[in-house]
Design a protein around this motif. Structure first.
Motif, PDB file in Angstrom:
ATOM      1  N   SER A 125      43.498  36.706  40.192  1.00 48.16           N
ATOM      2  CA  SER A 125      42.237  36.705  39.274  1.00 48.16           C
ATOM      3  C   SER A 125      40.962  35.677  39.614  1.00 48.16           C
ATOM      4  O   SER A 125      39.943  36.249  39.943  1.00 48.16           O
ATOM      5  CB  SER A 125      42.466  36.494  37.885  1.00 48.16           C
ATOM      6  OG  SER A 125      43.288  37.569  37.348  1.00 48.16           O
ATOM      7  N   LYS A 128      39.443  37.014  42.995  1.00 46.08           N
ATOM      8  CA  LYS A 128      38.642  37.967  43.046  1.00 46.08           C
ATOM      9  C   LYS A 128      37.490  37.516  42.148  1.00 46.08           C
ATOM     10  O   LYS A 128      36.353  37.695  42.678  1.00 46.08           O
ATOM     11  CB  LYS A 128      39.365  39.152  41.835  1.00 46.08           C
ATOM     12  CG  LYS A 128      40.429  39.885  42.482  1.00 46.08           C
ATOM     13  CD  LYS A 128      40.849  41.095  41.392  1.00 46.08           C
ATOM     14  CE  LYS A 128      41.938  41.717  42.001  1.00 46.08           C
ATOM     15  NZ  LYS A 128      42.844  42.751  40.973  1.00 46.08           N
ATOM     16  N   TYR A 259      36.760  37.984  35.825  1.00 42.69           N
ATOM     17  CA  TYR A 259      37.924  37.690  36.489  1.00 42.69           C
ATOM     18  C   TYR A 259      38.593  36.387  36.006  1.00 42.69           C
ATOM     19  O   TYR A 259      39.692  35.993  36.135  1.00 42.69           O
ATOM     20  CB  TYR A 259      37.674  37.570  37.840  1.00 42.69           C
ATOM     21  CG  TYR A 259      37.723  39.142  38.567  1.00 42.69           C
ATOM     22  CD1 TYR A 259      38.436  39.971  38.245  1.00 42.69           C
ATOM     23  CD2 TYR A 259      36.628  39.488  39.282  1.00 42.69           C
ATOM     24  CE1 TYR A 259      38.563  41.222  38.744  1.00 42.69           C
ATOM     25  CE2 TYR A 259      36.608  40.724  40.110  1.00 42.69           C
ATOM     26  CZ  TYR A 259      37.297  41.652  39.523  1.00 42.69           C
ATOM     27  OH  TYR A 259      37.368  42.995  40.117  1.00 42.69           O
TER      28      TYR A 259
END
Length: 432
Positions: A125, A128, A259
């Motif tokens: 995450s 990203k 994210y």
């Protein structure tokens, strides 16, 4: 001047235009943005951060792999005595003076409260989020390039128009000087014309200074060679595409925060994993040599290990609550950013619509100012208006022409600013 100096002088004259041409670079807006999002320091740093986050993800994934360690030890012994079934009691004739141990151990994690899996998910995450942040950084670079580009274009337009007005003002001073010499004009009126010429000269000097500053800033942002003069094509296509205010989901800064929120939720699971035990498979090999006594080889071993930290029952609650609080902070910040983006899109759309309206108004204002100057000039030539009226009408005409000349580029600039607020600026140039 001797022949050698003459040759050097001629060579300098010949090469100077070439060097100047080398320092000039013609750029369209798309080319400038393309360079900015690939070569600017900000874009390069953003890409480097993405690469760093990728390595951090790979590092976290390594926690899934077995831990393998090898060690060897050597000890010097003094007056050692050994008893046991494998060796007789050491006596006076048995010299046991050294010990060597070698071992290899492998530990394979089987279960640790899902902390490894959640750690990997958190790292994914964050990776990203960094990618989205890099895209937003490039959007910011593209916006900065756009604003400098249009600032440069508009300033150049102002310089060209001001130079034309300066020629007119200078000719008026010459005409007034002749009229004063012939007793047809008061000296005070000549001074007013000279003052207007001086004011236009100051405006021109200011515009050239602004052009130099903007050119340097844009060239520096694009990492162009020192001293590069950026040339902008005269024709800029006007975008009159109707833009609809849309959901702001394409804004990469909001996406990055989403994210980050996911990563923080994974951290909550990691903290809760401390309540559970850890289970590992363990295997190893041991070799032992006691000089003059015995040697052990091929001592393979395997088994399982379990560990549990009972203090986590009391201490870990605070870690879980802290992780929950950080996740809640991210959710609240995301809501604030979402509202802010909606406001920015609304404002940018209003600015774009205003620019469209202003162009129509500036067009009428230019026509009116031109006609007004024609009428005042005709009256002045017939002795029906004063020099003040003539000069004031000329100033109004100058300002109206400048406003209309830069109105189209204002529309373009506001159009791209709106695309930026919607997260579509680089996408509109197919740079995403």
């Amino acid at each position: 001047m001797n022949n050698k100096n003459v040759l050097v002088f001629c060579f300098v004259l010949l090469i100077t235009p070439f060097l100047q041409a080398q320092n000039s670079k013609s750029l369209t807006l798309e080319e400038a943005i393309s360079i900015g999002v690939s070569q600017s320091n900000q874009a390069i740093l953003a890409d480097t951060k993405v690469k760093t986050s990728e390595w951090e993800l790979k590092t976290v994934k390594n926690n899934q792999l077995p831990n393998l360690s090898v060690s060897g030890q050597y000890f010097r012994l003094t007056q050692a005595k050994i008893k046991g079934n494998l060796a007789p009691e050491s006596g006076g004739g048995l010299d046991i003076n050294q010990l060597m141990i070698g071992q290899a151990t492998a530990t394979i994690p089987i279960f640790n409260g899902f902390k490894i899996q959640n750690g990997i998910q958190a790292a994914k995450s964050l990776n990203k989020a960094e990618i989205s942040h890099a895209k937003h950084t490039k959007e910011q670079v593209a916006l900065a390039v756009t604003q400098l580009y249009f600032g440069l274009y508009k300033t150049n337009q102002m310089i060209q128009l001001t130079e034309d007005f300066l020629k007119t003002a200078h000719q008026r001073v010459i005409d007034f000087q002749a009229m004063e010499d012939n007793g047809l004009l008061a000296h005070n009126d000549l001074l007013k014309a000279q003052l207007q010429e001086s004011n236009i000269e100051l405006s021109l000097a200011t515009a050239k200074k602004n052009y130099s500053v903007l050119n340097y800033q844009l060239a520096n942002l694009l990492q162009l060679p020192e001293g590069t003069i950026i040339e902008i094509p005269e024709i800029i296509t006007e975008n009159t595409t109707e833009i609809v205010i849309e959901n702001s989901s394409e804004r990469k800064d909001l996406e990055a925060m989403q994210y980050q929120e996911e990563a923080l939720k994974s951290n909550i699971k990691i903290a809760k994993g401390n309540y559970l035990p850890s289970i590992n498979l363990i295997g190893g090999y041991i070799a032992l040599d006691v000089k003059n006594a015995f040697t052990i080889t091929n001592a393979m071993n395997f088994g399982a290990g379990i560990s549990y930290d009972f203090s986590s029952l009391f201490k870990n609650k605070k870690e879980v609550e802290k992780a929950k609080s950080k996740s809640l902070e991210a959710t609240q910040q995301m809501a604030i950013l979402s509202d802010k983006i909606k406001e920015e899109v609304q404002e940018a759309n209003a600015n774009y619509e205003l620019a469209l309206q202003q162009k129509e108004v500036y067009k009428k204002a230019e026509e009116q100012a031109t006609e007004n100057y024609r009428i005042v000039k005709d009256k002045y030539d017939n002795g029906l208006s004063t020099t003040n009226d003539l000069l004031e009408a000329d100033v109004d005409q100058i300002q109206a022409k400048i406003n209309y000349a830069i109105a189209t580029s204002d529309i373009e600039e506001k159009y791209y600013e709106l695309l930026y607020q919607q997260g579509k600026l680089t996408q509109s140039f197919n740079l995403n």
